[in-house]
Design a protein around this motif. Structure first.
Motif, PDB file in Angstrom:
ATOM      1  N   GLY A  60       0.912  -1.352  -0.066  1.00  0.00           N
ATOM      2  CA  GLY A  60      -0.227   0.277  -0.201  1.00  0.00           C
ATOM      3  C   GLY A  60       0.848   1.228  -0.009  1.00  0.00           C
ATOM      4  O   GLY A  60       1.989   1.319  -1.011  1.00  0.00           O
ATOM      5  N   LEU A  61       0.298   2.010   0.529  1.00  0.00           N
ATOM      6  CA  LEU A  61       1.337   3.270   0.756  1.00  0.00           C
ATOM      7  C   LEU A  61       0.754   4.118   1.957  1.00  0.00           C
ATOM      8  O   LEU A  61      -0.093   4.114   2.399  1.00  0.00           O
ATOM      9  N   VAL A  62       1.628   4.773   2.623  1.00  0.00           N
ATOM     10  CA  VAL A  62       1.412   5.965   3.649  1.00  0.00           C
ATOM     11  C   VAL A  62       1.470   7.163   2.817  1.00  0.00           C
ATOM     12  O   VAL A  62       2.634   7.577   1.985  1.00  0.00           O
ATOM     13  N   ALA A  63       0.441   8.131   3.225  1.00  0.00           N
ATOM     14  CA  ALA A  63       0.279   9.761   2.634  1.00  0.00           C
ATOM     15  C   ALA A  63       0.646  10.799   3.320  1.00  0.00           C
ATOM     16  O   ALA A  63       0.036  10.472   4.738  1.00  0.00           O
ATOM     17  N   VAL A  64       0.485  11.916   3.394  1.00  0.00           N
ATOM     18  CA  VAL A  64       1.206  12.679   4.414  1.00  0.00           C
ATOM     19  C   VAL A  64       0.469  14.259   3.312  1.00  0.00           C
ATOM     20  O   VAL A  64       0.238  14.192   2.451  1.00  0.00           O
ATOM     21  N   LYS A  65       0.288  14.840   4.285  1.00  0.00           N
ATOM     22  CA  LYS A  65      -0.817  16.346   3.880  1.00  0.00           C
ATOM     23  C   LYS A  65      -0.941  17.252   4.821  1.00  0.00           C
ATOM     24  O   LYS A  65      -0.888  16.823   6.021  1.00  0.00           O
ATOM     25  N   GLY A 166       4.774   7.698  -0.327  1.00  0.00           N
ATOM     26  CA  GLY A 166       5.673   6.175  -0.727  1.00  0.00           C
ATOM     27  C   GLY A 166       5.587   5.186   1.086  1.00  0.00           C
ATOM     28  O   GLY A 166       4.431   4.948   1.690  1.00  0.00           O
ATOM     29  N   LYS A 167       6.432   4.493   1.294  1.00  0.00           N
ATOM     30  CA  LYS A 167       6.159   3.526   2.332  1.00  0.00           C
ATOM     31  C   LYS A 167       6.480   3.964   3.376  1.00  0.00           C
ATOM     32  O   LYS A 167       7.030   3.057   4.471  1.00  0.00           O
ATOM     33  N   VAL A 168       7.236   5.238   3.615  1.00  0.00           N
ATOM     34  CA  VAL A 168       7.817   5.894   4.880  1.00  0.00           C
ATOM     35  C   VAL A 168       7.701   7.232   4.669  1.00  0.00           C
ATOM     36  O   VAL A 168       8.258   8.165   4.179  1.00  0.00           O
ATOM     37  N   GLY A 169       6.664   8.201   6.132  1.00  0.00           N
ATOM     38  CA  GLY A 169       6.444   8.800   6.124  1.00  0.00           C
ATOM     39  C   GLY A 169       6.476   9.570   7.250  1.00  0.00           C
ATOM     40  O   GLY A 169       6.157   8.780   8.689  1.00  0.00           O
ATOM     41  N   VAL A 170       6.548  10.577   7.848  1.00  0.00           N
ATOM     42  CA  VAL A 170       7.055  11.226   8.754  1.00  0.00           C
ATOM     43  C   VAL A 170       6.264  12.249   8.905  1.00  0.00           C
ATOM     44  O   VAL A 170       6.184  13.040   8.298  1.00  0.00           O
ATOM     45  N   LEU A 171       5.433  12.909  10.222  1.00  0.00           N
ATOM     46  CA  LEU A 171       5.154  14.403  10.357  1.00  0.00           C
ATOM     47  C   LEU A 171       5.830  15.020  11.601  1.00  0.00           C
ATOM     48  O   LEU A 171       6.447  14.618  12.402  1.00  0.00           O
ATOM     49  N   VAL A 172       6.518  16.420  11.497  1.00  0.00           N
ATOM     50  CA  VAL A 172       7.112  16.419  12.776  1.00  0.00           C
ATOM     51  C   VAL A 172       6.822  17.988  12.860  1.00  0.00           C
ATOM     52  O   VAL A 172       6.178  19.071  11.994  1.00  0.00           O
ATOM     53  N   LEU A 279       5.056   1.454   6.373  1.00  0.00           N
ATOM     54  CA  LEU A 279       4.486   0.955   5.517  1.00  0.00           C
ATOM     55  C   LEU A 279       4.344  -0.509   6.190  1.00  0.00           C
ATOM     56  O   LEU A 279       5.541  -1.308   6.053  1.00  0.00           O
ATOM     57  N   GLY A 280       2.899  -1.213   6.291  1.00  0.00           N
ATOM     58  CA  GLY A 280       3.004  -2.817   7.174  1.00  0.00           C
ATOM     59  C   GLY A 280       3.541  -2.627   7.992  1.00  0.00           C
ATOM     60  O   GLY A 280       3.718  -4.311   8.977  1.00  0.00           O
ATOM     61  N   GLU A 281       3.974  -1.426   9.185  1.00  0.00           N
ATOM     62  CA  GLU A 281       4.720  -1.622   9.839  1.00  0.00           C
ATOM     63  C   GLU A 281       3.686  -2.829  11.522  1.00  0.00           C
ATOM     64  O   GLU A 281       2.924  -2.161  11.868  1.00  0.00           O
ATOM     65  N   GLY A 282       4.634  -3.754  11.493  1.00  0.00           N
ATOM     66  CA  GLY A 282       3.998  -4.937  12.891  1.00  0.00           C
ATOM     67  C   GLY A 282       2.303  -5.789  11.716  1.00  0.00           C
ATOM     68  O   GLY A 282       1.847  -6.601  12.686  1.00  0.00           O
TER      69      GLY A 282
END
Length: 301
Positions: A60-65, A166-172, A279-282
């Motif tokens: 799948g995908l991770v999305a940030v906005k 993408g497969k890795v997303g981060v918010l700070v 993505l898919g963690e755990g």
């Protein structure tokens, strides 16, 4: 004595990467307790994988906005069965709309599932069901998170498939008076690379801290040193542990001579929080015949 089944051995091996017989012995020594068995393996140096997330199977995908004013952000994970679907334009467009909708939703993932669909037809859950029917593959809205700040929320997606996904997303989230957007993006990139467990030492899960202390204490006792010496050893080793898992204590990847906390201070910024999704963690892998293999090897052992 708890029954040590093939399924228990399989589960422990997947979590730790330990050998099958080591996994079984750990369970036997700890009466079938998975958590205690993991600690036992780590203390003996037999655990090859500290995090089950390294063996994630979901696609799948991770999305940030980010909001228009940059003061809030949302991150969403939408799972599918194959990477092929993640590259489908319908999937990507729908996820982008879901992430936009998430900016206006508070609560758990169920709240986002029940929010109005970005295409104006029913809810987000209805949209996902329509995608399943159209694409022919099961999908799951797994989780979402939000951050807000008086200063700025920054986002980073590692190896983006399309902008913001993408497969890795981060918010700070940062507060302060400096160039918060640039500082936040750099810290987000650092988080993607290092996967910290918490922003500060005070925010660490106490159960994780106590578990690490027990493991380090057992390892130190094997050296045969007196308790007074061991106590001092543990203090030093815990400081090293904090530098490994606490964001503001970690050496900053763009300048290892300073910590992330020191970098933020130089930028006039204060960390308010972060969210990091892989993505898919755990998520469990699809079942295979490994249980049968374990049963054959452990039978009568």
């Amino acid at each position: 004595m708890a029954e040590i089944t093939a399924a228990l051995v399989k589960e422990l091996r997947e979590k730790t990467g330990a050998g099958m017989m080591d996994a079984k012995k750990a369970l036997v020594e700890n009466n079938g307790d998975q958590a205690a068995a993991i600690e036992w393996l780590r203390a003996k140096g037999l655990s090859k994988a500290a995090k089950k997330s390294d063996r994630a199977a979901a696609e799948g995908l991770v999305a940030v906005k980010l909001s228009a004013d940059g003061k809030s952000g949302a991150i969403v994970e939408l799972n599918a069965e194959t990477d092929f679907v993640a590259r489908n334009e319908i999937f990507q467009k729908s996820l982008d709309g879901i992430a936009q909708a998430a900016l206006n939703v508070d609560g758990a993932v169920d709240a986002l599932a029940g929010a109005p669909s970005p295409d104006g037809e029913g809810t987000v859950d209805d949209l996902i069901k329509r995608m399943i029917a159209t694409i022919g593959e099961n999908m799951t809205l797994r989780r979402f998170g939000k951050l807000s700040a008086d200063g700025r929320v920054s986002a980073y997606v590692h190896n983006a498939v399309v902008p913001g996904m993408g497969k890795v997303g981060v918010l700070v989230a940062l507060d302060g008076s400096g160039d918060l957007e640039d500082a936040g993006r750099k810290v987000a990139m650092h988080i993607a690379a290092t996967s910290p467990a918490a922003g500060t030492t005070a925010e660490l899960d106490l159960a994780l801290v106590e578990s690490e202390k027990r493991i380090l204490t057992e390892q130190a006792r094997e050296s045969g040193k007196p308790d007074a010496v061991i106590e001092k050893m543990i203090v030093g080793r815990m400081q090293k542990f904090y530098k490994e898992v606490v964001l503001v204590e970690q050496p900053f990847i763009m300048d290892p001579d300073k910590t992330v906390g020191e970098f933020l201070k130089e930028q006039g910024a204060t960390l308010k929080g972060f969210v990091h999704y892989k993505l898919g963690e755990g998520v469990e892998k699809a079942a295979d015949n490994f249980a049968d293999e374990v049963a054959a090897l452990t039978k009568g052992a």
